[in-house]
Design a protein around this motif. Structure first.
Motif, PDB file in Angstrom:
ATOM      1  N   UNK A   1      75.053 -61.726  94.730  1.00 50.44           N
ATOM      2  CA  UNK A   1      73.773 -61.566  93.697  1.00 50.44           C
ATOM      3  C   UNK A   1      72.594 -61.201  94.901  1.00 50.44           C
ATOM      4  N   UNK A   2      72.161 -60.096  94.686  1.00 53.38           N
ATOM      5  CA  UNK A   2      70.929 -59.809  95.673  1.00 53.38           C
ATOM      6  C   UNK A   2      69.563 -60.082  94.907  1.00 53.38           C
ATOM      7  N   UNK A   3      68.788 -60.953  95.643  1.00 56.63           N
ATOM      8  CA  UNK A   3      67.425 -61.090  95.241  1.00 56.63           C
ATOM      9  C   UNK A   3      66.585 -60.842  96.200  1.00 56.63           C
ATOM     10  N   UNK A   4      65.691 -59.931  96.017  1.00 56.64           N
ATOM     11  CA  UNK A   4      64.798 -59.449  96.982  1.00 56.64           C
ATOM     12  C   UNK A   4      63.398 -59.194  96.742  1.00 56.64           C
ATOM     13  N   UNK A   5      62.300 -59.614  97.551  1.00 52.40           N
ATOM     14  CA  UNK A   5      61.019 -59.620  97.493  1.00 52.40           C
ATOM     15  C   UNK A   5      60.302 -58.901  98.410  1.00 52.40           C
ATOM     16  N   UNK A   6      58.964 -58.388  97.803  1.00 57.22           N
ATOM     17  CA  UNK A   6      58.269 -57.692  98.639  1.00 57.22           C
ATOM     18  C   UNK A   6      57.308 -58.743  99.438  1.00 57.22           C
ATOM     19  N   UNK A   7      57.254 -58.521 100.745  1.00 56.42           N
ATOM     20  CA  UNK A   7      56.605 -59.405 101.638  1.00 56.42           C
ATOM     21  C   UNK A   7      55.215 -59.895 101.368  1.00 56.42           C
ATOM     22  N   UNK A   8      54.563 -58.909 100.387  1.00 53.09           N
ATOM     23  CA  UNK A   8      53.264 -59.119 100.170  1.00 53.09           C
ATOM     24  C   UNK A   8      52.951 -59.376  98.686  1.00 53.09           C
ATOM     25  N   UNK A   9      53.478 -58.748  98.010  1.00 55.17           N
ATOM     26  CA  UNK A   9      53.019 -59.028  96.314  1.00 55.17           C
ATOM     27  C   UNK A   9      54.261 -59.937  95.934  1.00 55.17           C
ATOM     28  N   UNK A  10      55.458 -59.985  96.604  1.00 54.84           N
ATOM     29  CA  UNK A  10      56.645 -61.047  96.073  1.00 54.84           C
ATOM     30  C   UNK A  10      57.110 -60.755  94.816  1.00 54.84           C
ATOM     31  N   UNK A  11      56.841 -59.167  94.447  1.00 52.02           N
ATOM     32  CA  UNK A  11      57.304 -58.622  93.179  1.00 52.02           C
ATOM     33  C   UNK A  11      58.961 -58.564  93.498  1.00 52.02           C
ATOM     34  N   UNK A  12      59.929 -59.138  92.639  1.00 53.80           N
ATOM     35  CA  UNK A  12      61.487 -59.320  92.870  1.00 53.80           C
ATOM     36  C   UNK A  12      62.335 -58.052  92.187  1.00 53.80           C
ATOM     37  N   UNK A  13      63.204 -58.249  92.947  1.00 56.92           N
ATOM     38  CA  UNK A  13      64.219 -57.096  92.713  1.00 56.92           C
ATOM     39  C   UNK A  13      65.587 -57.818  92.370  1.00 56.92           C
ATOM     40  N   UNK A  14      66.405 -57.603  91.519  1.00 58.89           N
ATOM     41  CA  UNK A  14      67.801 -58.295  91.166  1.00 58.89           C
ATOM     42  C   UNK A  14      68.843 -57.289  91.131  1.00 58.89           C
ATOM     43  N   UNK A  15      70.074 -57.432  91.911  1.00 65.00           N
ATOM     44  CA  UNK A  15      71.131 -56.488  91.570  1.00 65.00           C
ATOM     45  C   UNK A  15      72.292 -57.789  91.849  1.00 65.00           C
TER      46      UNK A  15
END
Length: 407
Positions: A63-77
């Motif tokens: 389960x991949x949960x990624x964040x942008x370093x600045x806005x912290x907008x997440x991505x889930x895969x």
């Protein structure tokens, strides 16, 4: 049931370990600045996947949960090699959706990158910068986030899942309650790059009854209680948590409405950091370490000093005991028997009801055991710490004037 499904379930019953994943291992967290992605693992996943922290029915699950370093907008895969055809299996997407904000992009990484780039065209940190400091020639900035704004509330929603993953028994707060504050620590980047989120803390502003006279004069008194405190794993071990905490205390000390700084249920790691940070701060503020004695300590001085430093009783008592052990360690005008009695006296008061039920010999033994454990722990916390005495602090003079000199 089809023959294929029957075979699959039969194989699963014979080899359950193949279909069982640790949710702590399966959940993989990333933070990316668009050029590189740094991976780190959660400490806890039981708030999301249950006390056993296991997920059944998926083979080779990630389960991949990624964040942008600045806005912290997440991505889930969510990826897996194979899945059991069983209606009772946990729906991983639906489960994760309960804990990530609605803006989370699912599966389509290109769409996520595009949405980040679009957001950054007008994105600004949703709050006001309240302080900054340098560490190893890198500047860090502290922002108080405006939770009344849509952007501030959204940033909190993006950050809050980390509370579940890194704080034992952590839970979400009601960020729409006006008494909550959110402070975010950023690493300032070169002019052509965006800052990066380093950590954050939430704090609650409790109203404190100021006494009849002050109440009649509409004087406001607040106890500010730090609730959640997180430094991202990629930034841990650099002393940034201590600096973040210390600069927040400096900011709260300057606020005349705040009368006490409290921490809610600190774990051992935070307690250690807090003790060392507070001891260093006392030295920087000109605290008079000579006033801390094991015998006949001035109680009025304790009251005044604690009030002006805005420290709660428990924490100030710990600091006094740490200072006494420090003096004992460095042969500074205290005796071991006096220090031991000073600390045991507090331990007795704290546990009086239980200790009074014991016979005298057992009570003495219990107190001695508690003292020895505490002494060992205090020496561990003190480590190689040095406590400078730069200026006198008598607990009565204007704390504000001394604080300004130390700023």
């Amino acid at each position: 049931m089809s023959l294929e499904n029957s075979k699959q379930i039969s194989a699963a019953s014979l080899q359950p370990e193949v279909w069982t994943s640790s949710s702590n291992d399966a959940l993989k967290l990333f933070i990316t600045d668009g050029e590189q992605a740094i991976n780190f693992q959660p400490l806890f996943t039981y708030p999301i996947f249950g006390d056993a922290e296991t997920i059944y029915g998926y083979k080779d699950l990630n389960i991949f949960l990624c964040f942008d370093h600045y806005t912290f907008k997440p991505f889930l895969n969510i990826k897996y090699k194979e899945k059991l055809d069983d209606p009772e299996l946990v729906d991983l997407k639906a489960t994760m959706d309960k804990y990530v904000p609605e803006c989370t992009v699912f599966k389509d990484e290109i769409a996520w990158v595009d949405s980040i780039n679009e957001e950054k065209k007008s994105y600004q940190i949703p709050g006001a910068r309240i302080d900054s400091f340098k560490k190893d020639d890198i500047e860090y900035q502290i922002y108080k986030i405006d939770l009344k704004s849509a952007a501030g509330l959204e940033l909190h929603k993006r950050l809050q899942i980390l509370v579940l993953l890194y704080i034992e028994a952590g839970s979400f707060i009601d960020a729409e309650d006006d008494l909550w504050d959110l402070y975010v620590l950023y690493e300032k980047a070169p002019e052509d790059k965006e800052p990066s989120i380093v950590g954050f803390t939430t704090a609650y502003n409790y109203w404190k009854y100021p006494g009849a006279k002050n109440f009649d004069n509409e004087k406001l008194e607040v106890r500010i209680k730090t609730s959640q405190f997180i430094i991202l794993p990629t930034y841990q071990g650099q002393g940034l948590g201590q600096l973040f905490y210390s600069h927040l205390c400096k900011y709260w000390l300057a606020n005349k409405d705040i009368v006490e700084i409290v921490v809610e249920d600190p774990n051992e790691g935070f307690d250690d950091m807090r003790d060392r940070a507070d001891l260093k701060r006392l030295g920087e503020l000109g605290f008079d370490f000579d006033k801390v004695v094991a015998k006949d300590i001035d109680q009025e001085w304790i009251k005044n000093a604690r009030a002006q430093l805005k420290l709660e009783k428990r924490q100030f008592a710990r600091l006094l005991e740490l200072i006494l052990l420090y003096k004992l360690k460095h042969n500074k005008d205290v005796s071991k028997s006096e220090v031991r009695l000073f600390i045991k006296r507090r331990l007795y008061k704290k546990n009086k009801e239980g200790l009074d039920a014991l016979d005298e010999a057992t009570r003495r033994d219990k107190l001695q055991t508690a003292y020895q454990a505490l002494e060992e722990d205090y020496y561990r916390i003190l480590g190689d710490l040095r406590l400078p005495v730069k200026r006198k602090f008598d607990g009565k003079d204007s704390f504000e004037s001394k604080k300004k000199k130390a700023d």
